[in-house]
Scaffold this active site. Structure first.
Site, PDB file in Angstrom:
ATOM      1  N   GLY A   1      -5.413  -9.063   3.017  1.00 36.35           N
ATOM      2  CA  GLY A   1      -6.062  -8.103   2.127  1.00 36.35           C
ATOM      3  C   GLY A   1      -5.348  -7.827   0.824  1.00 36.35           C
ATOM      4  N   THR A   2      -4.777  -8.886   0.243  1.00 33.55           N
ATOM      5  CA  THR A   2      -4.197  -8.694  -1.100  1.00 33.55           C
ATOM      6  C   THR A   2      -4.755  -9.755  -2.045  1.00 33.55           C
ATOM      7  OG1 THR A   2      -2.179  -8.674  -2.446  1.00 33.55           O
ATOM      8  CG2 THR A   2      -2.088  -9.967  -0.414  1.00 33.55           C
TER       9      THR A   2
ATOM     10  N   ASN B   1       0.827  -1.210   0.000  1.00 36.02           N
ATOM     11  CA  ASN B   1       0.000   0.000   0.000  1.00 36.02           C
ATOM     12  C   ASN B   1       0.860   1.258   0.000  1.00 36.02           C
ATOM     13  OD1 ASN B   1      -2.013  -1.821   0.196  1.00 36.02           O
ATOM     14  ND2 ASN B   1      -2.502  -1.449   2.338  1.00 36.02           N
ATOM     15  N   VAL B   2       0.306   2.292  -0.598  1.00 38.33           N
ATOM     16  CA  VAL B   2       1.013   3.568  -0.695  1.00 38.33           C
ATOM     17  C   VAL B   2       0.312   4.633   0.145  1.00 38.33           C
ATOM     18  CG1 VAL B   2       1.938   3.050  -3.002  1.00 38.33           C
ATOM     19  CG2 VAL B   2      -0.269   4.204  -2.811  1.00 38.33           C
ATOM     20  N   ASP B   3      -0.671   4.217   0.960  1.00 39.52           N
ATOM     21  CA  ASP B   3      -1.538   5.196   1.644  1.00 39.52           C
ATOM     22  C   ASP B   3      -0.952   5.763   2.928  1.00 39.52           C
ATOM     23  OD1 ASP B   3      -2.008   3.081   3.507  1.00 39.52           O
ATOM     24  OD2 ASP B   3      -3.821   2.460   2.448  1.00 39.52           O
TER      25      ASP B   3
ATOM     26  N   PRO C   1     -11.648 -11.687   2.652  1.00 37.10           N
ATOM     27  CA  PRO C   1     -13.035 -12.167   2.506  1.00 37.10           C
ATOM     28  C   PRO C   1     -13.180 -13.160   1.356  1.00 37.10           C
ATOM     29  CG  PRO C   1     -12.943  -9.742   2.457  1.00 37.10           C
ATOM     30  CD  PRO C   1     -11.520 -10.241   2.424  1.00 37.10           C
TER      31      PRO C   1
ATOM     32  N   HIS D   1       5.795  -0.571  -2.733  1.00 39.30           N
ATOM     33  CA  HIS D   1       5.360   0.174  -3.922  1.00 39.30           C
ATOM     34  C   HIS D   1       5.419   1.684  -3.731  1.00 39.30           C
ATOM     35  CE1 HIS D   1       2.968  -3.636  -5.329  1.00 39.30           C
ATOM     36  NE2 HIS D   1       4.265  -3.734  -5.542  1.00 39.30           N
TER      37      HIS D   1
ATOM     38  N   CYS E   1      16.047  14.693 -12.453  1.00 40.92           N
ATOM     39  CA  CYS E   1      17.285  14.471 -11.677  1.00 40.92           C
ATOM     40  C   CYS E   1      17.137  13.371 -10.624  1.00 40.92           C
ATOM     41  CB  CYS E   1      17.743  15.773 -11.022  1.00 40.92           C
ATOM     42  SG  CYS E   1      16.752  16.274  -9.599  1.00 40.92           S
TER      43      CYS E   1
ATOM     44  N   CYS F   1      11.594  13.436  -8.910  1.00 39.40           N
ATOM     45  CA  CYS F   1      11.820  14.236 -10.109  1.00 39.40           C
ATOM     46  C   CYS F   1      12.118  13.319 -11.297  1.00 39.40           C
ATOM     47  CB  CYS F   1      12.991  15.199  -9.884  1.00 39.40           C
ATOM     48  SG  CYS F   1      13.403  16.144 -11.360  1.00 39.40           S
TER      49      CYS F   1
HETATM   50  C1  BJW Z   1     -10.142  -7.273   1.943  1.00 31.55           C
HETATM   51  C2  BJW Z   1     -11.119  -6.462   2.497  1.00 31.55           C
HETATM   52  C3  BJW Z   1     -11.149  -6.380   3.897  1.00 31.55           C
HETATM   53  C4  BJW Z   1     -11.307  -6.340   0.354  1.00 31.55           C
HETATM   54  N1  BJW Z   1     -10.279  -7.070   4.625  1.00 31.55           N
HETATM   55  N2  BJW Z   1      -9.294  -7.946   2.683  1.00 31.55           N
HETATM   56  C5  BJW Z   1       2.315 -11.084 -16.907  1.00 31.55           C
HETATM   57  C6  BJW Z   1       2.373 -12.194 -16.084  1.00 31.55           C
HETATM   58  C7  BJW Z   1       2.997 -12.109 -14.836  1.00 31.55           C
HETATM   59  C8  BJW Z   1       3.563 -10.925 -14.386  1.00 31.55           C
HETATM   60  C9  BJW Z   1       3.503  -9.833 -15.205  1.00 31.55           C
HETATM   61  C10 BJW Z   1       2.883  -9.908 -16.443  1.00 31.55           C
HETATM   62  N3  BJW Z   1       2.958  -8.688 -17.023  1.00 31.55           N
HETATM   63  C11 BJW Z   1       3.597  -7.830 -16.165  1.00 31.55           C
HETATM   64  C12 BJW Z   1       3.950  -8.537 -15.055  1.00 31.55           C
HETATM   65  C13 BJW Z   1       4.645  -8.006 -13.861  1.00 31.55           C
HETATM   66  C14 BJW Z   1       3.754  -7.085 -13.082  1.00 31.55           C
HETATM   67  C15 BJW Z   1       2.610  -7.926 -12.534  1.00 31.55           C
HETATM   68  O1  BJW Z   1       2.715  -8.544 -11.503  1.00 31.55           O
HETATM   69  N4  BJW Z   1       1.475  -7.933 -13.223  1.00 31.55           N
HETATM   70  C16 BJW Z   1       0.344  -8.797 -12.850  1.00 31.55           C
HETATM   71  C17 BJW Z   1      -0.862  -7.956 -12.484  1.00 31.55           C
HETATM   72  C18 BJW Z   1       0.060  -9.713 -13.994  1.00 31.55           C
HETATM   73  N5  BJW Z   1       4.546  -6.505 -12.016  1.00 31.55           N
HETATM   74  C19 BJW Z   1       5.230  -5.382 -12.203  1.00 31.55           C
HETATM   75  O2  BJW Z   1       5.183  -4.767 -13.253  1.00 31.55           O
HETATM   76  C20 BJW Z   1       6.127  -4.927 -11.077  1.00 31.55           C
HETATM   77  N6  BJW Z   1       7.414  -4.650 -11.600  1.00 31.55           N
HETATM   78  C21 BJW Z   1       8.160  -5.576 -12.186  1.00 31.55           C
HETATM   79  O3  BJW Z   1       7.821  -6.736 -12.272  1.00 31.55           O
HETATM   80  O4  BJW Z   1       9.326  -5.076 -12.683  1.00 31.55           O
HETATM   81  C22 BJW Z   1      10.176  -5.922 -13.440  1.00 31.55           C
HETATM   82  C23 BJW Z   1      11.385  -5.067 -13.823  1.00 31.55           C
HETATM   83  C24 BJW Z   1      12.635  -5.454 -13.381  1.00 31.55           C
HETATM   84  C25 BJW Z   1      13.736  -4.681 -13.733  1.00 31.55           C
HETATM   85  C26 BJW Z   1      13.570  -3.534 -14.509  1.00 31.55           C
HETATM   86  C27 BJW Z   1      12.311  -3.148 -14.924  1.00 31.55           C
HETATM   87  C28 BJW Z   1      11.198  -3.922 -14.576  1.00 31.55           C
HETATM   88  C29 BJW Z   1       5.618  -3.618 -10.477  1.00 31.55           C
HETATM   89  C30 BJW Z   1       4.293  -3.767  -9.830  1.00 31.55           C
HETATM   90  C31 BJW Z   1       3.839  -2.410  -9.299  1.00 31.55           C
HETATM   91  C32 BJW Z   1       2.393  -2.432  -8.808  1.00 31.55           C
HETATM   92  N7  BJW Z   1       1.947  -1.097  -8.672  1.00 31.55           N
HETATM   93  C33 BJW Z   1       0.608  -0.842  -8.145  1.00 31.55           C
HETATM   94  C34 BJW Z   1       0.335   0.682  -8.178  1.00 31.55           C
HETATM   95  C35 BJW Z   1       1.111   1.379  -7.078  1.00 31.55           C
HETATM   96  C36 BJW Z   1       0.939   2.864  -7.163  1.00 31.55           C
HETATM   97  C37 BJW Z   1      -0.441   3.306  -6.832  1.00 31.55           C
HETATM   98  O5  BJW Z   1      -1.051   2.867  -5.861  1.00 31.55           O
HETATM   99  O6  BJW Z   1      -0.920   4.160  -7.547  1.00 31.55           O
HETATM  100  O7  BJW Z   1       0.515  -1.333  -6.820  1.00 31.55           O
HETATM  101  S1  BJW Z   1      -0.667  -1.754  -9.018  1.00 31.55           S
HETATM  102  C38 BJW Z   1      -1.614  -2.094  -7.600  1.00 31.55           C
HETATM  103  O8  BJW Z   1      -1.630  -3.522  -7.355  1.00 31.55           O
HETATM  104  C39 BJW Z   1      -0.862  -1.453  -6.420  1.00 31.55           C
HETATM  105  C40 BJW Z   1      -1.045  -2.504  -5.365  1.00 31.55           C
HETATM  106  O9  BJW Z   1      -0.071  -2.339  -4.349  1.00 31.55           O
HETATM  107  C41 BJW Z   1      -0.923  -3.793  -6.133  1.00 31.55           C
HETATM  108  C42 BJW Z   1      -1.500  -4.976  -5.437  1.00 31.55           C
HETATM  109  O10 BJW Z   1      -2.880  -4.864  -5.276  1.00 31.55           O
HETATM  110  P1  BJW Z   1      -3.552  -5.393  -3.930  1.00 31.55           P
HETATM  111  O11 BJW Z   1      -3.018  -4.649  -2.795  1.00 31.55           O
HETATM  112  O12 BJW Z   1      -3.463  -6.860  -3.879  1.00 31.55           O
HETATM  113  O13 BJW Z   1      -5.070  -4.877  -4.136  1.00 31.55           O
HETATM  114  P2  BJW Z   1      -6.302  -5.556  -4.904  1.00 31.55           P
HETATM  115  O14 BJW Z   1      -7.294  -4.508  -5.142  1.00 31.55           O
HETATM  116  O15 BJW Z   1      -5.838  -6.326  -6.082  1.00 31.55           O
HETATM  117  O16 BJW Z   1      -6.866  -6.640  -3.881  1.00 31.55           O
HETATM  118  C43 BJW Z   1      -7.532  -6.258  -2.689  1.00 31.55           C
HETATM  119  C44 BJW Z   1      -7.844  -7.504  -1.892  1.00 31.55           C
HETATM  120  O17 BJW Z   1      -8.424  -7.096  -0.659  1.00 31.55           O
HETATM  121  C45 BJW Z   1      -8.860  -8.438  -2.560  1.00 31.55           C
HETATM  122  O18 BJW Z   1      -8.352  -9.765  -2.526  1.00 31.55           O
HETATM  123  C46 BJW Z   1     -10.103  -8.322  -1.673  1.00 31.55           C
HETATM  124  O19 BJW Z   1     -10.834  -9.539  -1.571  1.00 31.55           O
HETATM  125  C47 BJW Z   1      -9.483  -7.967  -0.341  1.00 31.55           C
HETATM  126  N8  BJW Z   1     -10.351  -7.238   0.600  1.00 31.55           N
HETATM  127  N9  BJW Z   1     -11.901  -5.918   1.513  1.00 31.55           N
HETATM  128  C48 BJW Z   1      -9.395  -7.868   4.009  1.00 31.55           C
HETATM  129  N10 BJW Z   1     -12.111  -5.618   4.576  1.00 31.55           N
HETATM  130 ZN    ZN Z   2      15.008  17.536 -10.298  1.00 28.02          ZN
END
Ligand code: BJW
Ligand code: ZN
Length: 236
Positions: A179-180, A93-95, A206, A110, A121, A118
């Site tokens: 929660g992921t 999370n970023v919050d 859930p 994340h 730079c 920037c």
């Molecule tokens: C509850 C609840 C309650 C609800 N209690 N629970 C193809 C195949 C495989 C991999 C890849 C692919 N193509 C690309 C990739 C790699 C990619 C990836 O994984 N993609 C998949 C989606 C397919 N990954 C990347 O690109 C990462 N980088 C990378 O791999 O770099 C390689 C590299 C190496 C060297 C040089 C260059 C590159 C980077 C990933 C960055 C993710 N960024 C984000 C945005 C962050 C900024 C922002 O917030 O604006 O991060 S995306 C978004 O997803 C955010 C989150 O942190 C992240 C995970 O989501 P999360 O937290 O799991 O949320 P939800 O909404 O998915 O799930 C919520 C859950 O809560 C649910 O399960 C609900 O049931 C539950 N819930 N209420 C408990 N009360």
């Molecule tokens: Zn700068």
């Protein structure tokens, strides 16, 4: 049973832990912003095409999160940290709500909504201004265009944070996954690394996720309620 029995404890959290604070998750129907999917705006390509739109999205999220408080689940994790010598909290999370609850041994995989970087730079700085002005944010050092200091898809995570998260996961005796959706790499690999190193995996969500079948325990329900019940298993 003493809480020491789960030590070293590593916790991996995602957007679901903040859902009960009012922060929308990414992949739920409530995650939409002006009909855009967040995954489409959280990208370098979107930023290059329309930085103003991407900044409006982040300005909206900052304003929303600024009104949110840490919930019981965030607070319970901060309490557990205070009771354990060997503990690590890894969040996607970023919050900033884990810090607001008092968590310290925290890895923000994340990045943060409250940090800018920037694009010219590389300078990073904290910015907590809410609401953000309409002008695009600029770097205080070189006036280059600023971007949110978060990790977008296809961007590399900070290697030192990944390394710290991997070593914590590999030495865990218990890993709580809260929660992921466990779909985004490399974060989704951490529980599997922990399991390979002998850790017991416990998922709190859930809904079932791709990780559920690998877990020793799957506790279905909202994080606040389920985490409280989990903590009550241990002596006070
Ligand atoms: C509850 C609840 C309650 C609800 N209690 N629970 C193809 C195949 C495989 C991999 C890849 C692919 N193509 C690309 C990739 C790699 C990619 C990836 O994984 N993609 C998949 C989606 C397919 N990954 C990347 O690109 C990462 N980088 C990378 O791999 O770099 C390689 C590299 C190496 C060297 C040089 C260059 C590159 C980077 C990933 C960055 C993710 N960024 C984000 C945005 C962050 C900024 C922002 O917030 O604006 O991060 S995306 C978004 O997803 C955010 C989150 O942190 C992240 C995970 O989501 P999360 O937290 O799991 O949320 P939800 O909404 O998915 O799930 C919520 C859950 O809560 C649910 O399960 C609900 O049931 C539950 N819930 N209420 C408990 N009360
Ligand atoms: Zn700068």
């Amino acid at each position: 049973m003493s809480i020491e029995s789960v030590s070293p404890l590593v916790v991996l959290t995602g957007a679901g832990i903040s859902a009960e604070s009012g922060v929308p998750t990414f992949r739920g129907p409530e995650g939409l912003w002006r009909n855009h999917r967040p995954e489409d705006l959280a990208s370098e390509q979107a930023f290059q095409t329309d930085p103003r739109l991407v900044w409006q999205f982040y300005a909206w999220r900052r304003s929303l999160v600024a009104e949110c408080q840490p919930n019981l689940a965030h607070k319970l994790l901060a309490d557990i940290e205070n009771r354990l010598e060997q503990f690590c909290l890894i969040t996607q999370n970023v919050d900033g709500l884990h810090q607001a609850a008092g968590s310290q041994r925290l890895i923000e995989l994340h990045g943060s909504l409250w940090s800018f970087r920037c694009t010219s730079c590389g300078h990073r700085w904290e910015n907590r201004q809410v609401p953000l002005p309409d002008d695009l944010p600029r770097c205080p050092m070189c006036l280059g265009l600023a971007r949110p200091d978060v990790v977008w898809f296809d961007e590399a995570l900070d290697p030192s944070r990944v390394q710290a998260a991997v070593s914590a996961a590999e030495s865990a005796s218990t890993m709580l996954v809260v929660g992921t959706s466990a779909r985004v790499l490399p974060a989704a690999q951490l529980p599997l690394l922990a399991k390979r190193g002998g850790a017991r995996l416990i998922e709190i969500n859930p809904r079932s996720t791709p990780l559920s079948a690998q877990c020793d325990e799957v506790l279905h329900g909202p994080a606040t309620k389920v985490l409280q019940l989990w903590v009550e298993r241990f002596e006070p």
